[in-house]
Design an enzyme around this catalytic site. Sequence first.
Site, PDB file in Angstrom:
ATOM      1  N   ASN A   1     -47.443 -22.877   2.045  1.00  0.00           N
ATOM      2  CA  ASN A   1     -47.533 -23.855   3.133  1.00  0.00           C
ATOM      3  C   ASN A   1     -48.901 -24.526   3.239  1.00  0.00           C
ATOM      4  O   ASN A   1     -48.991 -25.750   3.399  1.00  0.00           O
ATOM      5  CB  ASN A   1     -47.186 -23.180   4.467  1.00  0.00           C
ATOM      6  CG  ASN A   1     -47.273 -24.152   5.624  1.00  0.00           C
ATOM      7  OD1 ASN A   1     -46.564 -25.154   5.648  1.00  0.00           O
ATOM      8  ND2 ASN A   1     -48.174 -23.896   6.564  1.00  0.00           N
TER       9      ASN A   1
ATOM     10  N   TRP B   1     -44.240 -33.725   6.125  1.00  0.00           N
ATOM     11  CA  TRP B   1     -44.845 -34.919   5.514  1.00  0.00           C
ATOM     12  C   TRP B   1     -45.400 -35.862   6.575  1.00  0.00           C
ATOM     13  O   TRP B   1     -46.498 -36.379   6.437  1.00  0.00           O
ATOM     14  CB  TRP B   1     -43.838 -35.639   4.598  1.00  0.00           C
ATOM     15  CG  TRP B   1     -43.926 -35.054   3.223  1.00  0.00           C
ATOM     16  CD1 TRP B   1     -43.115 -34.094   2.682  1.00  0.00           C
ATOM     17  CD2 TRP B   1     -44.929 -35.336   2.239  1.00  0.00           C
ATOM     18  NE1 TRP B   1     -43.557 -33.768   1.432  1.00  0.00           N
ATOM     19  CE2 TRP B   1     -44.647 -34.510   1.124  1.00  0.00           C
ATOM     20  CE3 TRP B   1     -46.024 -36.189   2.167  1.00  0.00           C
ATOM     21  CZ2 TRP B   1     -45.445 -34.527  -0.035  1.00  0.00           C
ATOM     22  CZ3 TRP B   1     -46.809 -36.209   1.018  1.00  0.00           C
ATOM     23  CH2 TRP B   1     -46.528 -35.394  -0.066  1.00  0.00           C
TER      24      TRP B   1
ATOM     25  N   TRP C   1     -41.215 -23.756  14.702  1.00  0.00           N
ATOM     26  CA  TRP C   1     -41.411 -25.050  14.018  1.00  0.00           C
ATOM     27  C   TRP C   1     -40.114 -25.501  13.351  1.00  0.00           C
ATOM     28  O   TRP C   1     -39.776 -26.682  13.319  1.00  0.00           O
ATOM     29  CB  TRP C   1     -42.505 -24.932  12.944  1.00  0.00           C
ATOM     30  CG  TRP C   1     -43.903 -25.113  13.467  1.00  0.00           C
ATOM     31  CD1 TRP C   1     -44.830 -24.144  13.658  1.00  0.00           C
ATOM     32  CD2 TRP C   1     -44.536 -26.362  13.865  1.00  0.00           C
ATOM     33  NE1 TRP C   1     -45.996 -24.705  14.139  1.00  0.00           N
ATOM     34  CE2 TRP C   1     -45.842 -26.056  14.276  1.00  0.00           C
ATOM     35  CE3 TRP C   1     -44.115 -27.690  13.895  1.00  0.00           C
ATOM     36  CZ2 TRP C   1     -46.737 -27.028  14.722  1.00  0.00           C
ATOM     37  CZ3 TRP C   1     -45.002 -28.657  14.344  1.00  0.00           C
ATOM     38  CH2 TRP C   1     -46.294 -28.325  14.753  1.00  0.00           C
TER      39      TRP C   1
ATOM     40  N   TRP D   1     -46.126 -41.488   2.424  1.00  0.00           N
ATOM     41  CA  TRP D   1     -45.599 -40.117   2.567  1.00  0.00           C
ATOM     42  C   TRP D   1     -44.159 -40.037   2.085  1.00  0.00           C
ATOM     43  O   TRP D   1     -43.691 -38.982   1.666  1.00  0.00           O
ATOM     44  CB  TRP D   1     -45.705 -39.649   4.026  1.00  0.00           C
ATOM     45  CG  TRP D   1     -44.972 -40.502   5.032  1.00  0.00           C
ATOM     46  CD1 TRP D   1     -45.465 -41.574   5.707  1.00  0.00           C
ATOM     47  CD2 TRP D   1     -43.604 -40.371   5.453  1.00  0.00           C
ATOM     48  NE1 TRP D   1     -44.507 -42.110   6.537  1.00  0.00           N
ATOM     49  CE2 TRP D   1     -43.356 -41.389   6.407  1.00  0.00           C
ATOM     50  CE3 TRP D   1     -42.577 -39.480   5.136  1.00  0.00           C
ATOM     51  CZ2 TRP D   1     -42.109 -41.554   7.026  1.00  0.00           C
ATOM     52  CZ3 TRP D   1     -41.336 -39.647   5.756  1.00  0.00           C
ATOM     53  CH2 TRP D   1     -41.118 -40.670   6.685  1.00  0.00           C
TER      54      TRP D   1
ATOM     55  N   GLU E   1     -43.584 -19.864  13.489  1.00  0.00           N
ATOM     56  CA  GLU E   1     -43.097 -20.644  12.327  1.00  0.00           C
ATOM     57  C   GLU E   1     -41.594 -20.901  12.450  1.00  0.00           C
ATOM     58  O   GLU E   1     -41.105 -21.971  12.098  1.00  0.00           O
ATOM     59  CB  GLU E   1     -43.404 -19.921  11.019  1.00  0.00           C
ATOM     60  CG  GLU E   1     -44.881 -19.728  10.750  1.00  0.00           C
ATOM     61  CD  GLU E   1     -45.690 -21.017  10.921  1.00  0.00           C
ATOM     62  OE1 GLU E   1     -45.289 -22.048  10.363  1.00  0.00           O
ATOM     63  OE2 GLU E   1     -46.719 -20.982  11.605  1.00  0.00           O
TER      64      GLU E   1
ATOM     65  N   TRP F   1     -49.706 -49.130   2.473  1.00  0.00           N
ATOM     66  CA  TRP F   1     -50.004 -48.148   1.424  1.00  0.00           C
ATOM     67  C   TRP F   1     -50.257 -48.861   0.106  1.00  0.00           C
ATOM     68  O   TRP F   1     -49.625 -49.891  -0.165  1.00  0.00           O
ATOM     69  CB  TRP F   1     -48.838 -47.182   1.265  1.00  0.00           C
ATOM     70  CG  TRP F   1     -48.454 -46.421   2.500  1.00  0.00           C
ATOM     71  CD1 TRP F   1     -47.366 -46.644   3.284  1.00  0.00           C
ATOM     72  CD2 TRP F   1     -49.160 -45.327   3.086  1.00  0.00           C
ATOM     73  NE1 TRP F   1     -47.346 -45.747   4.327  1.00  0.00           N
ATOM     74  CE2 TRP F   1     -48.437 -44.923   4.231  1.00  0.00           C
ATOM     75  CE3 TRP F   1     -50.334 -44.636   2.768  1.00  0.00           C
ATOM     76  CZ2 TRP F   1     -48.829 -43.873   5.048  1.00  0.00           C
ATOM     77  CZ3 TRP F   1     -50.727 -43.580   3.575  1.00  0.00           C
ATOM     78  CH2 TRP F   1     -49.990 -43.205   4.698  1.00  0.00           C
TER      79      TRP F   1
HETATM   80  C1  LIG Z   1     -45.478 -31.400   3.417  1.00  0.00           C
HETATM   81  C2  LIG Z   1     -44.624 -30.219   3.807  1.00  0.00           C
HETATM   82  C3  LIG Z   1     -43.309 -30.145   3.379  1.00  0.00           C
HETATM   83  C4  LIG Z   1     -42.499 -29.055   3.740  1.00  0.00           C
HETATM   84  N1  LIG Z   1     -41.191 -29.015   3.296  1.00  0.00           N
HETATM   85  C5  LIG Z   1     -40.387 -27.979   3.666  1.00  0.00           C
HETATM   86  C6  LIG Z   1     -39.015 -27.923   3.248  1.00  0.00           C
HETATM   87  O1  LIG Z   1     -38.505 -28.829   2.574  1.00  0.00           O
HETATM   88  N2  LIG Z   1     -38.270 -26.847   3.623  1.00  0.00           N
HETATM   89  C7  LIG Z   1     -38.803 -25.830   4.394  1.00  0.00           C
HETATM   90  O2  LIG Z   1     -38.077 -24.864   4.703  1.00  0.00           O
HETATM   91  N3  LIG Z   1     -40.069 -25.879   4.834  1.00  0.00           N
HETATM   92  C8  LIG Z   1     -40.883 -26.901   4.488  1.00  0.00           C
HETATM   93  N4  LIG Z   1     -42.187 -26.918   4.910  1.00  0.00           N
HETATM   94  C9  LIG Z   1     -42.656 -25.865   5.831  1.00  0.00           C
HETATM   95  C10 LIG Z   1     -43.304 -24.623   5.159  1.00  0.00           C
HETATM   96  O3  LIG Z   1     -44.249 -25.015   4.196  1.00  0.00           O
HETATM   97  C11 LIG Z   1     -42.277 -23.718   4.481  1.00  0.00           C
HETATM   98  O4  LIG Z   1     -41.213 -23.439   5.368  1.00  0.00           O
HETATM   99  C12 LIG Z   1     -42.898 -22.386   4.079  1.00  0.00           C
HETATM  100  O5  LIG Z   1     -43.983 -22.592   3.211  1.00  0.00           O
HETATM  101  C13 LIG Z   1     -41.844 -21.521   3.402  1.00  0.00           C
HETATM  102  O6  LIG Z   1     -42.398 -20.342   2.922  1.00  0.00           O
HETATM  103  P1  LIG Z   1     -42.089 -18.956   3.627  1.00  0.00           P
HETATM  104  O7  LIG Z   1     -40.626 -18.758   3.740  1.00  0.00           O
HETATM  105  O8  LIG Z   1     -42.836 -17.907   2.868  1.00  0.00           O
HETATM  106  O9  LIG Z   1     -42.724 -19.189   5.052  1.00  0.00           O
HETATM  107  P2  LIG Z   1     -43.158 -18.175   6.193  1.00  0.00           P
HETATM  108  O10 LIG Z   1     -44.583 -18.436   6.498  1.00  0.00           O
HETATM  109  O11 LIG Z   1     -42.782 -16.790   5.864  1.00  0.00           O
HETATM  110  O12 LIG Z   1     -42.339 -18.684   7.466  1.00  0.00           O
HETATM  111  C14 LIG Z   1     -41.049 -18.161   7.827  1.00  0.00           C
HETATM  112  C15 LIG Z   1     -40.041 -19.267   7.947  1.00  0.00           C
HETATM  113  O13 LIG Z   1     -40.385 -20.156   8.994  1.00  0.00           O
HETATM  114  C16 LIG Z   1     -40.035 -21.498   8.638  1.00  0.00           C
HETATM  115  N5  LIG Z   1     -41.257 -22.300   8.593  1.00  0.00           N
HETATM  116  C17 LIG Z   1     -42.499 -21.898   8.268  1.00  0.00           C
HETATM  117  N6  LIG Z   1     -43.377 -22.895   8.392  1.00  0.00           N
HETATM  118  C18 LIG Z   1     -42.673 -23.965   8.804  1.00  0.00           C
HETATM  119  C19 LIG Z   1     -43.021 -25.307   9.114  1.00  0.00           C
HETATM  120  N7  LIG Z   1     -44.266 -25.748   9.056  1.00  0.00           N
HETATM  121  N8  LIG Z   1     -42.039 -26.151   9.473  1.00  0.00           N
HETATM  122  C20 LIG Z   1     -40.768 -25.724   9.565  1.00  0.00           C
HETATM  123  N9  LIG Z   1     -40.382 -24.471   9.305  1.00  0.00           N
HETATM  124  C21 LIG Z   1     -41.321 -23.604   8.917  1.00  0.00           C
HETATM  125  C22 LIG Z   1     -39.383 -21.433   7.272  1.00  0.00           C
HETATM  126  O14 LIG Z   1     -37.998 -21.381   7.432  1.00  0.00           O
HETATM  127  C23 LIG Z   1     -39.922 -20.132   6.705  1.00  0.00           C
HETATM  128  O15 LIG Z   1     -39.088 -19.552   5.752  1.00  0.00           O
HETATM  129  C24 LIG Z   1     -43.022 -28.016   4.550  1.00  0.00           C
HETATM  130  C25 LIG Z   1     -44.369 -28.102   4.986  1.00  0.00           C
HETATM  131  C26 LIG Z   1     -45.151 -29.186   4.612  1.00  0.00           C
HETATM  132  C27 LIG Z   1     -46.571 -29.236   5.077  1.00  0.00           C
END
Ligand SMILES: Cc1cc2nc3c(=O)[nH]c(=O)nc-3n(C[C@H](O)[C@H](O)[C@H](O)COP(=O)(O)OP(=O)(O)OC[C@H]3O[C@@H](n4cnc5c(N)ncnc54)[C@H](O)[C@@H]3O)c2cc1C
Length: 446
Positions: free
Chosen positions: A339, A380, A276, A357, A273, A304
């Site tokens: 997520n 997105w 990513w 989107w 993650e 759209w």
């Molecule tokens: C439509 C959509 C919009 C999103 N918008 C954002 C946003 O604006 N800001 C954001 O930080 N994340 C975003 N994410 C990614 C992800 O959903 C969140 O980072 C995550 O839910 C944050 O919760 P957590 O800290 O408990 O994640 P954890 O699962 O604990 O992950 C640890 C860290 O990894 C990073 N991470 C995790 N998943 C992703 C991912 N798919 N892409 C990039 N980084 C990731 C984050 O920094 C997160 O804090 C988005 C995902 C989707 C599908």
Amino acid sequence: MKIAVHWFRCDLRLHDNTAIHAAVTGSDAVVPIFIFDPKILAAPDVSPGQVAFMIECLRLLEKNIETTGGKLIFRHGPVLDEMSAVLREAGAQALYYNRDYEPYARERDAAVEKLARSLGVEVHSYKDSVIHEPHEVLKADGGPYGVFTPYSRCWRSKTKPVVVPAVKLSRPARLKYPASLPLPSAKELGFTLDIVLPPAGERAARDRLKEFASGDLLQYADNRDFPAHDATSRLSPHLRLGTLSPRTVLVAIDKASRDHPKARRSTGSFVNELIWRDFYRQILWHFPHVAHACFRPKYDALKWENNEKLFAVWCEGCTGYPLVDAGMRQLNTTGWMHNRVRMVVATFLTKDLLISWQWGERYFMQKLLDADLASNNGGWQWSAGTGTDAQPWFRIFNPASQAQKFDPEGHYIQRYVPEVDTRAYSAPIVNHAGQRLKALALFRPL
Ligand SMILES: Cc1cc2nc3c(=O)[nH]c(=O)nc-3n(C[C@H](O)[C@H](O)[C@H](O)COP(=O)(O)OP(=O)(O)OC[C@H]3O[C@@H](n4cnc5c(N)ncnc54)[C@H](O)[C@@H]3O)c2cc1C
């Protein structure tokens, strides 16, 4: 006496902060500053929750700096004007900051660098908010990756950056601080807060990391997709504003992985993650057009339907699809969404409601505490099928089966949609099977 200015932006901490550590090491006195940028605050996609969270982080940072004997300077105004005044007022010989990869920040920082040099001030910028920078993870031919899996393989093969020690900012008697404004409240900046903020600041971030690394991390791979378990780290607002560095996170995860070899699948999945996160930053850096258009340009031609009424119903969480509604209500009432549910609501907006989107992207930016251009745009475009590694346009989530699979007992849904099993709950606003066919017809010609 060599005086340096450290410009805080998305690195609101004294622990493991590359630029401020270098500033303290390389000079006799450091003047830490934060500039409220009217351009950022006036943007249409600013999240009031994130601004309020940032102000709380700044309040705690100010306190920490004062305890070590220094003073955090606050300014509010056009960045070039404020920076030029601060550098002069402080008598600075050097400017330090950590790099930012967003298009606006790149432009702003280039202008600030030019200005500082014209004033005879050295400029030092550092990698800090990512593990590997966009130019460090490249294909064999020197070009950027557009696909995650080979990117992640290359990322993992690189040497990890090391954590730097925490700093103390003392004040030499001869140092004259530039003028400073009091820290404004979110309300004074014109933002109304309608959610309760999670604990802010670097202490809270490190505490949360510690709690997660010895708890939910160990079953992360099995539990991360189930929103009712709430088993993810919730570190995203901290990583966004830099109250925690990704290096510190990685060190904690590596330690957990050594201490609990049986949890390696989970620790590996968590590191993925973080990859990513770097991946989407490098996408934004190498392909800045994604900020306002599709990663794959052919999808800019998608027609759209963009029905405003359906959009309003989606925003409120009243679509009649329980998992979608629970997610949107979680977002509206807490400033965060799980997520898995982010993917479901985003796919629903684009493939079931046939809304661009970009509308959803903006709404998320306005609501999320972790609102982040690179990750949000990436998420997105992935969900809409217009981006990198996109789920293929013909694979469309069924919101009902997603709910059965990821919230089988309905606990998450009941938490946010308590009326779900009563007559008060809305009927579905669209028919999924019919909308799916329409979405396929929309994408197929391209
Ligand atoms: C439509 C959509 C919009 C999103 N918008 C954002 C946003 O604006 N800001 C954001 O930080 N994340 C975003 N994410 C990614 C992800 O959903 C969140 O980072 C995550 O839910 C944050 O919760 P957590 O800290 O408990 O994640 P954890 O699962 O604990 O992950 C640890 C860290 O990894 C990073 N991470 C995790 N998943 C992703 C991912 N798919 N892409 C990039 N980084 C990731 C984050 O920094 C997160 O804090 C988005 C995902 C989707 C599908």
